[in-house]
Motif scaffolding. Sequence first.
Motif, PDB file in Angstrom:
ATOM      1  N   ARG A  56       0.826  -1.200   0.000  1.00  0.00           N
ATOM      2  CA  ARG A  56       0.000   0.000   0.000  1.00  0.00           C
ATOM      3  C   ARG A  56       0.865   1.255   0.000  1.00  0.00           C
ATOM      4  O   ARG A  56       1.811   1.365   0.772  1.00  0.00           O
ATOM      5  N   GLY A  57       0.498   2.200  -0.875  1.00  0.00           N
ATOM      6  CA  GLY A  57       1.257   3.436  -0.980  1.00  0.00           C
ATOM      7  C   GLY A  57       0.639   4.583  -0.215  1.00  0.00           C
ATOM      8  O   GLY A  57       1.225   5.662  -0.142  1.00  0.00           O
ATOM      9  N   GLU A  58      -0.565   4.367   0.337  1.00  0.00           N
ATOM     10  CA  GLU A  58      -1.263   5.430   1.046  1.00  0.00           C
ATOM     11  C   GLU A  58      -1.848   4.894   2.342  1.00  0.00           C
ATOM     12  O   GLU A  58      -2.061   3.688   2.489  1.00  0.00           O
ATOM     13  N   PRO A  59      -2.137   5.789   3.319  1.00  0.00           N
ATOM     14  CA  PRO A  59      -2.831   5.357   4.542  1.00  0.00           C
ATOM     15  C   PRO A  59      -4.234   4.881   4.198  1.00  0.00           C
ATOM     16  O   PRO A  59      -4.809   5.317   3.189  1.00  0.00           O
ATOM     17  N   PRO A  60      -4.843   4.028   4.998  1.00  0.00           N
ATOM     18  CA  PRO A  60      -4.247   3.409   6.188  1.00  0.00           C
ATOM     19  C   PRO A  60      -3.345   2.229   5.805  1.00  0.00           C
ATOM     20  O   PRO A  60      -3.391   1.763   4.679  1.00  0.00           O
ATOM     21  N   GLY A 105       2.555   1.165   3.421  1.00  0.00           N
ATOM     22  CA  GLY A 105       3.749   0.341   3.469  1.00  0.00           C
ATOM     23  C   GLY A 105       3.491  -1.121   3.764  1.00  0.00           C
ATOM     24  O   GLY A 105       4.404  -1.941   3.627  1.00  0.00           O
ATOM     25  N   ARG A 106       2.280  -1.486   4.149  1.00  0.00           N
ATOM     26  CA  ARG A 106       1.951  -2.888   4.450  1.00  0.00           C
ATOM     27  C   ARG A 106       1.484  -3.593   3.181  1.00  0.00           C
ATOM     28  O   ARG A 106       0.927  -2.989   2.264  1.00  0.00           O
ATOM     29  N   TRP A 107       1.707  -4.905   3.151  1.00  0.00           N
ATOM     30  CA  TRP A 107       1.207  -5.716   2.044  1.00  0.00           C
ATOM     31  C   TRP A 107      -0.282  -5.973   2.232  1.00  0.00           C
ATOM     32  O   TRP A 107      -0.768  -6.097   3.355  1.00  0.00           O
ATOM     33  N   ALA A 108      -1.005  -6.056   1.130  1.00  0.00           N
ATOM     34  CA  ALA A 108      -2.451  -6.254   1.161  1.00  0.00           C
ATOM     35  C   ALA A 108      -2.875  -6.997  -0.087  1.00  0.00           C
ATOM     36  O   ALA A 108      -2.116  -7.118  -1.054  1.00  0.00           O
ATOM     37  N   LEU A 109      -4.096  -7.488  -0.082  1.00  0.00           N
ATOM     38  CA  LEU A 109      -4.673  -8.072  -1.286  1.00  0.00           C
ATOM     39  C   LEU A 109      -5.054  -6.944  -2.246  1.00  0.00           C
ATOM     40  O   LEU A 109      -5.419  -5.847  -1.808  1.00  0.00           O
ATOM     41  N   PRO A 110      -4.985  -7.179  -3.540  1.00  0.00           N
ATOM     42  CA  PRO A 110      -5.429  -6.160  -4.486  1.00  0.00           C
ATOM     43  C   PRO A 110      -6.941  -5.975  -4.406  1.00  0.00           C
ATOM     44  O   PRO A 110      -7.677  -6.903  -4.057  1.00  0.00           O
ATOM     45  N   GLY A 111      -7.387  -4.791  -4.717  1.00  0.00           N
ATOM     46  CA  GLY A 111      -8.821  -4.506  -4.686  1.00  0.00           C
ATOM     47  C   GLY A 111      -9.061  -3.018  -4.725  1.00  0.00           C
ATOM     48  O   GLY A 111      -8.139  -2.223  -4.901  1.00  0.00           O
ATOM     49  N   LEU A 167       1.512 -17.021 -13.845  1.00  0.00           N
ATOM     50  CA  LEU A 167       1.391 -15.648 -14.314  1.00  0.00           C
ATOM     51  C   LEU A 167       2.728 -14.927 -14.241  1.00  0.00           C
ATOM     52  O   LEU A 167       3.579 -15.259 -13.411  1.00  0.00           O
ATOM     53  N   PRO A 168       2.928 -13.930 -15.073  1.00  0.00           N
ATOM     54  CA  PRO A 168       4.189 -13.169 -15.033  1.00  0.00           C
ATOM     55  C   PRO A 168       4.265 -12.285 -13.804  1.00  0.00           C
ATOM     56  O   PRO A 168       3.293 -12.143 -13.050  1.00  0.00           O
ATOM     57  N   SER A 169       5.405 -11.668 -13.593  1.00  0.00           N
ATOM     58  CA  SER A 169       5.578 -10.759 -12.464  1.00  0.00           C
ATOM     59  C   SER A 169       4.591  -9.613 -12.598  1.00  0.00           C
ATOM     60  O   SER A 169       4.430  -9.035 -13.680  1.00  0.00           O
ATOM     61  N   PRO A 170       3.909  -9.258 -11.511  1.00  0.00           N
ATOM     62  CA  PRO A 170       2.874  -8.223 -11.594  1.00  0.00           C
ATOM     63  C   PRO A 170       3.471  -6.825 -11.634  1.00  0.00           C
ATOM     64  O   PRO A 170       4.610  -6.590 -11.225  1.00  0.00           O
ATOM     65  N   VAL A 171       2.681  -5.884 -12.108  1.00  0.00           N
ATOM     66  CA  VAL A 171       3.046  -4.469 -12.126  1.00  0.00           C
ATOM     67  C   VAL A 171       2.047  -3.731 -11.263  1.00  0.00           C
ATOM     68  O   VAL A 171       0.834  -3.869 -11.452  1.00  0.00           O
ATOM     69  N   ALA A 172       2.526  -2.964 -10.285  1.00  0.00           N
ATOM     70  CA  ALA A 172       1.642  -2.260  -9.368  1.00  0.00           C
ATOM     71  C   ALA A 172       0.852  -1.190 -10.103  1.00  0.00           C
ATOM     72  O   ALA A 172       1.333  -0.549 -11.036  1.00  0.00           O
ATOM     73  N   GLY A 173      -0.406  -1.009  -9.669  1.00  0.00           N
ATOM     74  CA  GLY A 173      -1.245   0.019 -10.253  1.00  0.00           C
ATOM     75  C   GLY A 173      -2.037   0.718  -9.170  1.00  0.00           C
ATOM     76  O   GLY A 173      -2.044   0.312  -8.010  1.00  0.00           O
ATOM     77  N   GLY A 174      -2.735   1.777  -9.519  1.00  0.00           N
ATOM     78  CA  GLY A 174      -3.551   2.504  -8.556  1.00  0.00           C
ATOM     79  C   GLY A 174      -2.708   3.099  -7.446  1.00  0.00           C
ATOM     80  O   GLY A 174      -1.680   3.729  -7.691  1.00  0.00           O
ATOM     81  N   ASP A 175      -3.151   2.885  -6.179  1.00  0.00           N
ATOM     82  CA  ASP A 175      -2.423   3.447  -5.039  1.00  0.00           C
ATOM     83  C   ASP A 175      -1.396   2.471  -4.484  1.00  0.00           C
ATOM     84  O   ASP A 175      -0.868   2.668  -3.391  1.00  0.00           O
ATOM     85  N   ALA A 176      -1.106   1.389  -5.220  1.00  0.00           N
ATOM     86  CA  ALA A 176      -0.124   0.404  -4.754  1.00  0.00           C
ATOM     87  C   ALA A 176       1.285   0.883  -5.099  1.00  0.00           C
ATOM     88  O   ALA A 176       1.536   1.399  -6.187  1.00  0.00           O
TER      89      ALA A 176
END
Length: 273
Positions: A56-60, A63-69, A135-144
Amino acid sequence: MSGEAGAVERPVYRQGDDYDHAMPYDPSAFPPFAVTVDLVVLTVRKDALCSLVVRRGEPPYQGRWALPGGFVRDDEGLEAAASRELAEETGLRSQAAEGHRGGAHLEQLATYGAPQRDPRMRVVSVAYLVLAPDLPSPVAGGDARSARWAPSDALLDASEGLGRDAEQQAPLAFDHGQILQDGVERARSKIEYSSLATAFCPPEFTVGELRRVYEAVWGVALDPRNFHRKVTGTPGFLVPTGGTTTRQGGRPAQLFRTGEATVLNPPMLRPEA
């Protein structure tokens, strides 16, 4: 009966007791809440069951890992939101988006609505399970900030305070550890009796490749001969393509595709780990 002496009158349920349609509807009388979709995206990489997580790139939980959504938009349904988030996070399209002609397997998992699950506001999340081949290596999107594939067992261990992976020191954000656990258990249970395991395979695969999917999802070793007998014993479960491959090394192995049969009968019961 009500007419007899000493009889007790029982209350009669009326719909108006809960919803008085004569009264005007006042939205301000109800607390606002948001709806999100969270994705448990599973694949098999290097013979291990892996889950997609984003940092996660934003609060809350910055910096923690999370499921995408993400949040459901005003103009879309739940499955449409899940398909959109899947495409944004992985570049994959779901079978629903593709009209069941290819695409990743997507099914609704469960709903999570504990009042304090999100510190921002009341948020109800509808989780979806997504299964796809390597699957290939993912690319972060959105606020990730970043994204990666991580062994599911390592993520679950971290959620239980047992993590040993230096990259996964803290549990997943929000209640995503519980959602991931539910998604992994759904996959482990359904491959006992359904064709769900083939969602981890390419369009054409060998029995050996399918067996390795079962071994990765269940975390156990299976007897090759018994496995071959069981998966080829149900008519229409696997259909020979007429081709062979040597990509596993050794002698050419027969290639199969998923058949019309969706139920494995008798089921392949999960052995004790």
